[in-house]
Design a protein around this motif. Structure first.
Motif, mmCIF file in Angstrom:
data_model
loop_
_atom_site.group_PDB
_atom_site.id
_atom_site.type_symbol
_atom_site.label_atom_id
_atom_site.label_comp_id
_atom_site.label_asym_id
_atom_site.label_seq_id
_atom_site.Cartn_x
_atom_site.Cartn_y
_atom_site.Cartn_z
ATOM 1 N N ASN A 71 0.832 -1.200 0.000
ATOM 2 C CA ASN A 71 0.000 0.000 0.000
ATOM 3 C C ASN A 71 0.867 1.250 0.000
ATOM 4 O O ASN A 71 1.457 1.611 1.013
ATOM 5 N N LYS A 84 0.091 4.187 0.089
ATOM 6 C CA LYS A 84 -0.444 5.302 0.874
ATOM 7 C C LYS A 84 -0.201 5.161 2.374
ATOM 8 O O LYS A 84 -0.370 6.109 3.131
ATOM 9 N N SER A 87 2.557 4.401 5.135
ATOM 10 C CA SER A 87 4.001 4.255 5.332
ATOM 11 C C SER A 87 4.302 3.240 6.420
ATOM 12 O O SER A 87 3.556 3.101 7.375
ATOM 13 N N SER A 132 8.912 5.363 3.839
ATOM 14 C CA SER A 132 7.735 5.479 2.976
ATOM 15 C C SER A 132 7.594 4.210 2.156
ATOM 16 O O SER A 132 8.567 3.533 1.850
ATOM 17 N N ALA A 186 5.880 4.494 -0.764
ATOM 18 C CA ALA A 186 5.338 5.041 -2.004
ATOM 19 C C ALA A 186 6.116 4.619 -3.244
ATOM 20 O O ALA A 186 5.581 4.613 -4.344
ATOM 21 N N MET A 195 -0.849 0.227 -5.841
ATOM 22 C CA MET A 195 -1.766 -0.299 -4.822
ATOM 23 C C MET A 195 -1.903 -1.812 -4.983
ATOM 24 O O MET A 195 -2.036 -2.304 -6.108
ATOM 25 N N ARG A 233 -5.570 1.809 6.995
ATOM 26 C CA ARG A 233 -4.587 2.413 7.881
ATOM 27 C C ARG A 233 -4.558 1.661 9.208
ATOM 28 O O ARG A 233 -3.505 1.422 9.790
#
Ligand SMILES: Nc1nc2c(c(=O)[nH]1)N[C@H]1C(S)=C(S)[C@@H](COP(=O)(O)O)O[C@H]1N2
Ligand SMILES: [Mo]
Length: 322
Positions: free
Chosen positions: A275, A277, A279, A284, A286, A301, A319
């Protein structure tokens, strides 16, 4: 018969290393380690990643075969995939598993299947691959450390294997365990992780057609350092979910413990879906570096399998459930 030992004539010249060189190198490594000498790898005679590479027969192409990969996803080299590994049972450095797992005994091999199912029992490696066709699936593989590879796995769909044991309605999760054998696995002699290595999936994740039990790579049996003889491969999750050298599978009602969650709960959750988005607390997620490439690429994703798996997590706060 599914397994065919490669004839000498099938083996490329570059793969052949005389046994004497192999033995010499092993002796050399031992001596070097004892002397504490930090010798450059280039000083060593070259050695194939897997001493006796064995071809798998009857491997079928699937819609995830190499022909159907997006253009920018080219498979990594065999060398990359078999010399840069995480397999803490054989050491924590990326080169350790290749150096230390060569003598690991993977035959005979049995997996105990137990817990909430009508037909608990044992399954040998041969049984595991017998009634099912072996499938080639080239999957992206993403480590939580932000590197990735593209590897042609050979496997059997996990769900098809699990069904043979007739899981009951109490089977809400599946638990997996790696072999515990400090004699053969030097890494287990220190409490680096809570041995044996453990992992888990929710039942619907385990039954998803993308989840496979991998028994091969590049058309051959899995090299020891990659989790021989059977390891999990769940391509939309971080690499640590793909537990190696599995000896136990258990159906259960409660969410199973996992090694990395036990080691650092804040960093490694049960789901561990790739994911960009969310971290990791220390870095991170990303972007990622494909092994063999210089520039980073954006992480996708669910590791690019969003279309196939997003529905499994509908309505969940990713999350919270990292
Ligand atoms: N038993 C066991 N399984 C394991 C690990 C391990 O240390 N022990 N490492 C995990 C991690 S963190 C990753 S990234 C992958 C690495 O697989 P590879 O070496 O085939 O690339 O295996 C996973 N499975
Ligand atoms: Mo990893």
């Amino acid at each position: 018969m599914l397994i065919k030992h490669r004839k000498a004539s099938d083996v490329l010249g570059s793969e052949i290393t005389p046994k004497s060189v192999f033995d010499d190198r092993r002796r050399f490594l031992k001596t070097a380690a004892l002397a504490g000498a930090g010798l450059a790898a280039s000083a060593l005679p070259s050695l194939p990643a897997y001493a006796a590479r064995t071809k798998l027969e009857g491997v079928e192409k699937t819609k995830w075969s190499v022909e159907n990969l997006p253009e920018n996803d080219t498979p990594n080299s065999y060398e990359d995939a078999t010399s840069y590994n995480n397999f803490y049972e054989f050491g924590t450095a990326k080169g350790d598993p290749k150096d230390n797992a060569q003598d690991f005994k993977t035959s005979p091999w049995e997996i105990a299947v137990e817990g909430a199912c009508a037909k608990p029992g044992k399954i040998s490696f041969e049984d595991l691959i017998k009634p099912t066709t072996l499938e080639e699936r080239v999957y992206r593989f993403r480590c939580v450390e932000a590197w990735s590879m593209v590897i042609p796995w050979v496997g059997v769909p996990l769900g098809e294997v699990l069904k043979r044991f007739e899981p009951t309605s109490d089977a809400r999760y599946v638990y997996f365990e790696t072999l515990l054998d400090p004699e053969q696995m030097p890494g287990q002699r220190a409490p680096v992780l809570n041995w044996p290595y453990k992992e888990g999936l929710r039942m619907d994740e385990a039954m998803h057609p993308l989840s496979i039990l991998a028994v091969g790579m590049y058309g051959e049996v899995i090299p020891n350092q990659n989790g021989a003889p059977v390891r999990l491969m769940v391509p939309w999750k971080y690499g640590f979910k793909s537990i190696k050298s599995i000896v136990k599978i258990k159906f259960q009602k409660s969410m199973p413990p996992t090694s990395w969650n036990e080691a650092a709960a804040r960093e490694y959750g049960f789901y561990s879906n790739v994911n960009p988005k969310v971290s990791h607390p220390r870095w991170s997620q990303a972007s990622e570096r494909r092994i063999g490439e210089i520039f980073k690429r954006k992480t996708l994703m669910f590791n690019g399998y969003e279309e196939e798996v997003a529905s499994l997590y509908e309505g969940m706060d990713l999350r919270k459930w990292y």
